[in-house]
Structures are given as structure tokens and as C-alpha cells.
Design an enzyme around this catalytic site. Structure first.
Site, PDB file in Angstrom:
ATOM      1  N   SER A  64      -9.960   2.330   2.570  1.00  0.00           N
ATOM      2  CA  SER A  64      -8.984   2.955   1.695  1.00  0.00           C
ATOM      3  C   SER A  64      -8.038   1.980   1.003  1.00  0.00           C
ATOM      4  O   SER A  64      -7.441   2.328  -0.013  1.00  0.00           O
ATOM      5  CB  SER A  64      -8.161   3.959   2.493  1.00  0.00           C
ATOM      6  OG  SER A  64      -7.387   3.300   3.485  1.00  0.00           O
ATOM      7  N   SER A 110     -10.381   0.271   6.991  1.00  0.00           N
ATOM      8  CA  SER A 110      -9.749   0.253   5.666  1.00  0.00           C
ATOM      9  C   SER A 110      -9.068  -1.040   5.246  1.00  0.00           C
ATOM     10  O   SER A 110      -8.635  -1.153   4.103  1.00  0.00           O
ATOM     11  CB  SER A 110      -8.735   1.384   5.563  1.00  0.00           C
ATOM     12  OG  SER A 110      -9.402   2.555   5.210  1.00  0.00           O
ATOM     13  N   LYS A 120       0.856  -1.197   0.000  1.00  0.00           N
ATOM     14  CA  LYS A 120       0.000   0.000   0.000  1.00  0.00           C
ATOM     15  C   LYS A 120       0.887   1.240   0.000  1.00  0.00           C
ATOM     16  O   LYS A 120       1.864   1.297   0.760  1.00  0.00           O
ATOM     17  CB  LYS A 120      -0.911  -0.033   1.242  1.00  0.00           C
ATOM     18  CG  LYS A 120      -1.941   1.085   1.305  1.00  0.00           C
ATOM     19  CD  LYS A 120      -2.877   0.939   2.513  1.00  0.00           C
ATOM     20  CE  LYS A 120      -3.947   2.016   2.530  1.00  0.00           C
ATOM     21  NZ  LYS A 120      -4.881   1.891   3.677  1.00  0.00           N
TER      22      LYS A 120
HETATM   23  N1  GLN Z   1     -13.355   4.884   5.532  1.00  0.00           N
HETATM   24  C1  GLN Z   1     -12.895   5.385   6.781  1.00  0.00           C
HETATM   25  C2  GLN Z   1     -12.481   6.828   6.628  1.00  0.00           C
HETATM   26  O1  GLN Z   1     -12.669   7.347   5.598  1.00  0.00           O
HETATM   27  C3  GLN Z   1     -11.762   4.557   7.297  1.00  0.00           C
HETATM   28  C4  GLN Z   1     -10.503   4.792   6.576  1.00  0.00           C
HETATM   29  C5  GLN Z   1      -9.357   3.985   7.106  1.00  0.00           C
HETATM   30  O2  GLN Z   1      -9.550   3.038   7.866  1.00  0.00           O
HETATM   31  N2  GLN Z   1      -8.159   4.393   6.740  1.00  0.00           N
HETATM   32  O3  GLN Z   1     -11.970   7.429   7.518  1.00  0.00           O
END
Ligand code: GLN
Length: 497
Positions: free
Chosen positions: A163, A187, A83
């Protein structure tokens, strides 16, 4: 390309590691096969940059070790996707933002270093939501990732989740056997569920945050995304470990999770949180949750009702705590130290900061910075930030009490299956609601995993989530294994890319 290429890209972490160690194929053949698959899959936009030479060099090192009879490591010969939130020495690291475009770290994140030390190689840096903020992969500066999955009978482009959407897409499409993810509020788990793969967020502090671009430091946690529970156990062992460079790193030995795997849940109690029966949850998801209970019962577990009364406050609290920390963490991107610098003609220092940040951050990142700055400002701090911290404590306490009655908790991972790209862009609230089942475990720092359960009527994957006690990744993995063995999830996206 080696003759075995097609077969090799169907293999996961364990089979590649064991196959290389046993001499069934070389690490170089594996790396070549995946490099070729990655090169063919540009339409997925899963990678921001590819690093085929890194994968080959790591593979050659493993093959050389094997020739000398040396230990190949826990991930010996396995090429993975990284990532693009993990700093990689000499390789551009962007967090999918314009502001970090062109930033080439002089250092390696602890987690990625651990993986290279364990014999893994890097296929490339995976696309993600910008600064890991998002649930659909549409906030990336480098364009959205396309899920390899499509609804049956439709060509509409679907979201791979976020994400870690590049990670979920790459693993589901079999252009990487596994990938790293990070999970701040879902995420790893939400994209794993959307893509029909497995992902685990370990207990907060298991994996070092050193060298991981920070979003919300009290929540950020790295973990593996792969196609099976076994593969996740192997990769998590390689990633985890105490790191003096991260003040919140757990000073604990890494358990032998792979060796400890067992799908026998006799004498285990699995809790079903009644507050997770929420309005707006898809009928098919509720059905798969029922099915999950049956599977765990079949594995020997007793199913018990538990209550997590503050569940409905978790998401609002998360959307205060996470932006607050983000607004502070992202203050460092000022045009002086990293990546982009926008210096308008005749501009002073303040103008340079403002221009760089206006140009470099995407809309969602700006929204989070604004929310975060607001909830931390004098006059609102007590009403918002302090209040959210109190809610966080109550959410943690709910779990602690529930774990008095059960060993792990079973819930859906998401309230819906994947959605078409673009469909939620004007509706940030519904987008945020995607993480409603994931966020409570994040606030409490608990280990949590998503395992593919089934496909819905549209042919899209649905995931089940297991949440465990602090430090009990083994219990989470074992319950996940029991589901995996019964779900027998063999659905694959049909290749269109
Ligand atoms: N979708 C969530 C956010 O937008 C979690 C994102 C994440 O875990 N990095 O904050």
C-alpha cells in the site's frame, strides 16, 4: 530556485543531513529544491496533499539551530514524505479514503512527531491504498499513483506497489529523499521492491502505532523507505522508540543502527527457506535470489538450507486475521466522529451509519470488512479465526526453529516485478499472492527489509528480502548493506513526468 536544485534532489538522507550540518548548503535550499520537484511531479499522483510550508518551516528551524551551534538532530534538514496513514496535527489525514476526507487531526502521531523532533520536515501526505489495503495503489479514493518506472520501450502506466505506493514512487522519482511507510503484510517491502528502493519493517512494536490509522493492529508496523540501507538505518532510529501511548510498544532502547552498520558477514549464517521456491515465481526473480546468495557468501556468510514448513498457509491465515481486525478497527467510521457524514433526508441514526459507510468506503475496504465480519461471526469463528490464529503460531514457530540454524533469512521480496496498472483489478487472488513472500514475517512480527538487487529484462527493478530474528534490525540492515554494496543498483526511472 537555488542553482544546486538538481543536485540536491539527487541526495539521500545521510548526504542531506551531513551537508546541512557541514554548511555545504542550507536546509532551506534543500526544502525548496524538493518542494519544486514535488510541484513538477503531479503526474505521478504520489501526494494527496503537499505541505511545502511545513517543509520550509522545519528547514528554517534547522538553519537557525545551526547558526546557534546547536545539535540539528538525526534527520536535521531532511524533508520527507509522510504516508497519509499517519495523523498530522492540523493537516488533513485520509488513509486515502473518502470516509476520512476533510478529517484534520488535533494530534500528531508519535512516529511523525519523533521525525519532526529529529529535524525532519514534511513535503506532503503521500497517497496509498485505501486504509492500506492493497498491493498496487489502485484502491485509493484519490486515484492511483503512477510508478515513475516504465517497461523499456513502453508507455504503459505501471504500479508502484502498495500500500505504500506514494512513498515508493516519490522516493524512486527523487521528489523525496525518504518517506514513511507502514507494513501490515508487505506494504513497505513490496512497493520498495517494485520501485527499486530500500525499505525496512522493524520488529513489531519498535515504532509506535499511536496516531497511525489502524488496519490490523496486531500486524501494523511503521518503517522507513529510502534509497539506501544507511538512510533507512538513520530514519528508523529517528522513528522508533518506546511509547506509553501504544500498549504493544516495545520497552527497549533504540539501538545505534547507523553506527552499527557493517557489511562484514563473517561467522553469519544465512538461511534459504526451501518452501519459498514456489510455483508461479518469475524465473528472473529466482535468478536474482541465486545471485543474492553469492553476494552474501562473498561478504563472508555461510549459506544454509532451512525449512519453513507452514509457509503455504501464511497467506490464507493473513487474509483471515487482517480482515478480522480491520472489520473491528473500521467500525469507528460511522459518520459521527470523523470526516464524511451522509445524512439522507428524513433518515434516522442507523440510516446515517449505513449511508455514510456505503458512500465512504471503497470496494476493497468493503470486501475486507465483509470477510472480517464473516470469519468473526458466531458459528464460523472457530473454523476460521481461531484456526488462522493457530496457523499464525505455527508460522512463528517455523521461524524460531529456522533461527536455530541461521542468523537471517534471504528470500525474494515478491514473486513478480511491477505490473501494469489495471492488469490485476479483476483478480484479487493474484493481487493477494503478491505478498506471499512478505506475509510470513508479518505474522511472526519479525524485522524484514527489501533491498534492490537488479532490473529484469523489461528494465524493471527486482528486490531481495532479508528477514531477521526478533529485535535484530541490525543483522537485517547489515545483510542488506552487504547486498547493496555488491548489487551496485544504479538504475533510475527515466523522467517522463
Ligand atoms: N497487500 C496486503 C494487503 O492488501 C498488505 C497491505 C499492507 O501491508 N498494509 O493486505
Amino acid at each position: 530556485m537555488p542553482k544546486t536544485a538538481n543536485k540536491l534532489t539527487n541526495l539521500g538522507v545521510k548526504d542531506i543531513r551531513d551537508g546541512v550540518a557541514g554548511g555545504d548548503f542550507t536546509a532551506r535550499e534543500v526544502a525548496e529544491a524538493f518542494n519544486a520537484a514535488v510541484a513538477e511531479a503531479a503526474a505521478l499522483n504520489a501526494f494527496i496533499i503537499t505541505t511545502p510550508d511545513h517543509a520550509l518551516a522545519a528547514a528554517d528551524a534547522v538553519d537557525a539551530k545551526r547558526a546557534k551551534g546547536e545539535d540539528l538532530g538525526k534527520m536535521g534538514g531532511v524533508p520527507i514524505g509522510m504516508k497519509d496513514l499517519f495523523a498530522t496535527r492540523g493537516v488533513q489525514t485520509t488513509a486515502a479514503s473518502h470516509i476520512l476526507e476533510g478529517f484534520t487531526p488535533q494530534y500528531e502521531s508519535t512516529v511523525s512527531q519523533n521525525l519532526w523532533d529529529a529535524g525532519a520536515g514534511m513535503l506532503g501526505k503521500l497517497n496509498l491504498d485505501q486504509f492500506a489495503m492493497g498491493s498496487s495503489n489502485e484502491t485509493s479514493y484519490f486515484g492511483n499513483v503512477n510508478s515513475p518506472w516504465r517497461k523499456e520501450g513502453s508507455n504503459a502506466a505501471m504500479s508502484p506497489g502498495g500500500s505504500s505506493g506514494g512513498s515508493s514512487a516519490a522516493v524512486a522519482a527523487r521528489i523525496a529523499p525518504a518517506a514513511t511507510g507502514t507494513d501490515t503484510g508487505g506494504s513497505i517491502r513490496q512497493p520498495a521492491a517494485f520501485a527499486g528502493i530500500t525499505g525496512i519493517k522493524p520488529t513489531y512494536g519498535r515504532c509506535s502505532r499511536w496516531g497511525v490509522v489502524a488496519f490490523a493492529s496486531s500486524l501494523d508496523q511503521a518503517g522507513p523507505m529510502a534509497r539506501t540501507v544507511e538512510d533507512c538505518a538513520i530514519m528508523l532510529e529517528a522513528m522508533a522508540g518506546f511509547d506509553p501511548k501504544d500498549a504493544t510498544s516495545l520497552k527497549m532502547d533504540v539501538p545505534a543502527w547507523e553506527a552499527g552498520l557493517s557489511a562484514d558477514l563473517k561467522d553469519k549464517r544465512i538461511g534459504i527457506p526451501r518452501e519459498y521456491r514456489m510455483e508461479g515465481t518469475d524465473e528472473e526473480i529466482l535468478k536474482s535470489w541465486e545471485q543474492g546468495k553469492e553476494w552474501l557468501r562473498d561478504a563472508g556468510a555461510e549459506i544454509v538450507d532451512v525449512s519453513l514448513p507452514h509457509t503455504k498457509y501464511a497467506l490464507p491465515a493473513y487474509y483471515i486475521v487482517a480482515p478480522a481486525e480491520a472489520s473491528s478497527n473500521l467500525a469507528r467510521y460511522d459518520g459521527v466522529r470523523y470526516g464524511l457524514r451522509d445524512l439522507p433526508d428524513g433518515a434516522g441514526l442507523q440510516d446515517m451509519y449505513a449511508a455514510t459507510r456505503a458512500e465512504g468506503f471503497g470496494d476493497e475496504v468493503k470486501r475486507r470488512i465483509l470477510i472480517g465480519t464473516y470469519v468473526l461471526s458466531a458459528g464460523f469463528y472457530d473454523a476460521y479465526y481461531n484456526q488462522a490464529q493457530k496457523v499464525r503460531t505455527l508460522v512463528s514457530r517455523d521461524f524460531a526453529e529456522a533461527f536455530g540454524q541461521c542468523d537471517a533469512i534471504l528470500a525474494p521480496t515478491t514473486p513478480t516485478a511491477s505490473f501494469p496498472l489495471g492488469s490485476l483489478n479483476d483478480d484479487p487472488l493474484t493481487m493477494y499472492l503478491n505478498d506471499v513472500f512478505a506475509v510470513p514475517a508479518s505474522l511472526a512480527g519479525l524485522p524484514a527489509m527489501s533491498v534492490p538487487a537488479t532490473v529484469n529484462a523489461d528494465g524493471l527493478p527486482l528486490g531481495l528480502q532479508i528477514v531477521g530474528k526478533p529485535f535484530d534490525e541490525q543483522g537485517v540492515l547489515n545483510a542488506g548493506l552487504a547486498i547493496q554494496q555488491r548489487a551496485n543498483f544504479t538504475a533510475k526511472p527515466e523522467k517522463w513526468w
